[in-house]
Design a protein around this motif. Sequence first.
Motif, mmCIF file in Angstrom:
data_model
loop_
_atom_site.group_PDB
_atom_site.id
_atom_site.type_symbol
_atom_site.label_atom_id
_atom_site.label_comp_id
_atom_site.label_asym_id
_atom_site.label_seq_id
_atom_site.Cartn_x
_atom_site.Cartn_y
_atom_site.Cartn_z
ATOM 1 N N ALA A 126 0.830 -1.207 0.000
ATOM 2 C CA ALA A 126 0.000 0.000 0.000
ATOM 3 C C ALA A 126 0.864 1.256 0.000
ATOM 4 O O ALA A 126 0.549 2.227 -0.705
ATOM 5 N N VAL A 127 1.954 1.257 0.748
ATOM 6 C CA VAL A 127 2.864 2.402 0.769
ATOM 7 C C VAL A 127 3.442 2.624 -0.628
ATOM 8 O O VAL A 127 3.468 3.747 -1.142
ATOM 9 N N GLN A 128 3.896 1.561 -1.256
ATOM 10 C CA GLN A 128 4.461 1.676 -2.604
ATOM 11 C C GLN A 128 3.393 2.166 -3.584
ATOM 12 O O GLN A 128 3.664 3.038 -4.420
ATOM 13 N N GLY A 129 2.191 1.636 -3.472
ATOM 14 C CA GLY A 129 1.097 2.072 -4.346
ATOM 15 C C GLY A 129 0.762 3.536 -4.152
ATOM 16 O O GLY A 129 0.529 4.273 -5.120
ATOM 17 N N ALA A 130 0.727 3.986 -2.905
ATOM 18 C CA ALA A 130 0.443 5.395 -2.621
ATOM 19 C C ALA A 130 1.509 6.288 -3.237
ATOM 20 O O ALA A 130 1.200 7.316 -3.849
ATOM 21 N N ARG A 131 2.752 5.902 -3.109
ATOM 22 C CA ARG A 131 3.848 6.702 -3.680
ATOM 23 C C ARG A 131 3.751 6.764 -5.201
ATOM 24 O O ARG A 131 4.020 7.802 -5.815
ATOM 25 N N GLU A 132 3.373 5.663 -5.823
ATOM 26 C CA GLU A 132 3.208 5.656 -7.282
ATOM 27 C C GLU A 132 2.063 6.573 -7.705
ATOM 28 O O GLU A 132 2.179 7.313 -8.692
ATOM 29 N N LEU A 133 0.961 6.548 -6.960
ATOM 30 C CA LEU A 133 -0.172 7.420 -7.279
ATOM 31 C C LEU A 133 0.194 8.890 -7.079
ATOM 32 O O LEU A 133 -0.195 9.749 -7.875
ATOM 33 N N ILE A 134 0.940 9.184 -6.027
ATOM 34 C CA ILE A 134 1.398 10.555 -5.785
ATOM 35 C C ILE A 134 2.276 11.014 -6.948
ATOM 36 O O ILE A 134 2.119 12.132 -7.460
ATOM 37 N N ARG A 189 -13.366 -6.287 6.830
ATOM 38 C CA ARG A 189 -12.983 -5.493 8.001
ATOM 39 C C ARG A 189 -11.726 -4.685 7.708
ATOM 40 O O ARG A 189 -10.764 -5.179 7.132
ATOM 41 N N LEU A 190 -11.742 -3.402 8.100
ATOM 42 C CA LEU A 190 -10.595 -2.529 7.921
ATOM 43 C C LEU A 190 -9.468 -2.990 8.840
ATOM 44 O O LEU A 190 -9.645 -3.094 10.052
ATOM 45 N N LEU A 191 -8.292 -3.262 8.253
ATOM 46 C CA LEU A 191 -7.139 -3.738 9.010
ATOM 47 C C LEU A 191 -6.094 -2.654 9.214
ATOM 48 O O LEU A 191 -5.424 -2.611 10.246
ATOM 49 N N HIS A 192 -5.954 -1.780 8.213
ATOM 50 C CA HIS A 192 -4.939 -0.733 8.293
ATOM 51 C C HIS A 192 -5.254 0.319 7.240
ATOM 52 O O HIS A 192 -5.918 0.031 6.235
ATOM 53 N N GLU A 193 -4.738 1.523 7.461
ATOM 54 C CA GLU A 193 -4.946 2.631 6.536
ATOM 55 C C GLU A 193 -3.614 3.316 6.294
ATOM 56 O O GLU A 193 -2.879 3.598 7.247
ATOM 57 N N VAL A 194 -3.295 3.552 5.030
ATOM 58 C CA VAL A 194 -2.069 4.252 4.662
ATOM 59 C C VAL A 194 -2.476 5.591 4.051
ATOM 60 O O VAL A 194 -3.055 5.628 2.963
ATOM 61 N N CYS A 195 -2.205 6.685 4.760
ATOM 62 C CA CYS A 195 -2.516 8.019 4.272
ATOM 63 C C CYS A 195 -1.367 8.532 3.415
ATOM 64 O O CYS A 195 -0.196 8.309 3.747
ATOM 65 N N PHE A 196 -1.706 9.218 2.338
ATOM 66 C CA PHE A 196 -0.684 9.732 1.429
ATOM 67 C C PHE A 196 0.286 10.642 2.174
ATOM 68 O O PHE A 196 1.477 10.640 1.900
ATOM 69 N N GLY A 197 -0.214 11.440 3.100
ATOM 70 C CA GLY A 197 0.634 12.352 3.852
ATOM 71 C C GLY A 197 1.689 11.652 4.685
ATOM 72 O O GLY A 197 2.717 12.233 5.016
ATOM 73 N N ASP A 198 1.448 10.387 4.993
ATOM 74 C CA ASP A 198 2.401 9.626 5.815
ATOM 75 C C ASP A 198 3.512 8.985 5.006
ATOM 76 O O ASP A 198 4.470 8.471 5.574
ATOM 77 N N VAL A 199 3.387 8.987 3.674
ATOM 78 C CA VAL A 199 4.381 8.286 2.847
ATOM 79 C C VAL A 199 5.234 9.224 2.020
ATOM 80 O O VAL A 199 6.018 8.778 1.191
ATOM 81 N N MET A 200 5.056 10.536 2.233
ATOM 82 C CA MET A 200 5.891 11.491 1.493
ATOM 83 C C MET A 200 6.513 12.463 2.483
ATOM 84 O O MET A 200 5.955 12.746 3.538
ATOM 85 N N GLN A 201 7.682 12.920 2.139
ATOM 86 C CA GLN A 201 8.388 13.875 2.979
ATOM 87 C C GLN A 201 8.504 15.197 2.224
ATOM 88 O O GLN A 201 9.005 15.226 1.110
ATOM 89 N N LEU A 202 8.041 16.255 2.865
ATOM 90 C CA LEU A 202 8.122 17.575 2.268
ATOM 91 C C LEU A 202 9.093 18.424 3.077
ATOM 92 O O LEU A 202 9.070 18.388 4.303
#
Length: 79
Positions: free
Chosen positions: A32-40, A64-77
Amino acid sequence: MTRFYLHVFNSSRAFDTEGCELPDLETATLNAVQGARELIAEDILAGRPISQRHRIEITGEDGRLLHEVCFGDVMQLQP
C-alpha cells in the motif's frame, strides 16, 4: 497466505475486487505504501493537487478494515 484488499480513496475511489494473496499485514502495508507513492508521482507528473488525506485502506476477506495508509504519511516535504 491471506487475501488482502487495497482500496484507493483519492480524487476518485477504486475498490479492489480481486485482492492479493500475501503472507501478512506487514507485506500488505508495504504494498500500500508503494502504491500510494506511485499514485502521488502520477499526480505530480500530471500537475494535479495532492491531498495528504488521500489514503489506501487495507481490508481482509471479511471486509474489516485492518490498516490505513494516508498519502501524507508516505511522502516527505521540506520547506
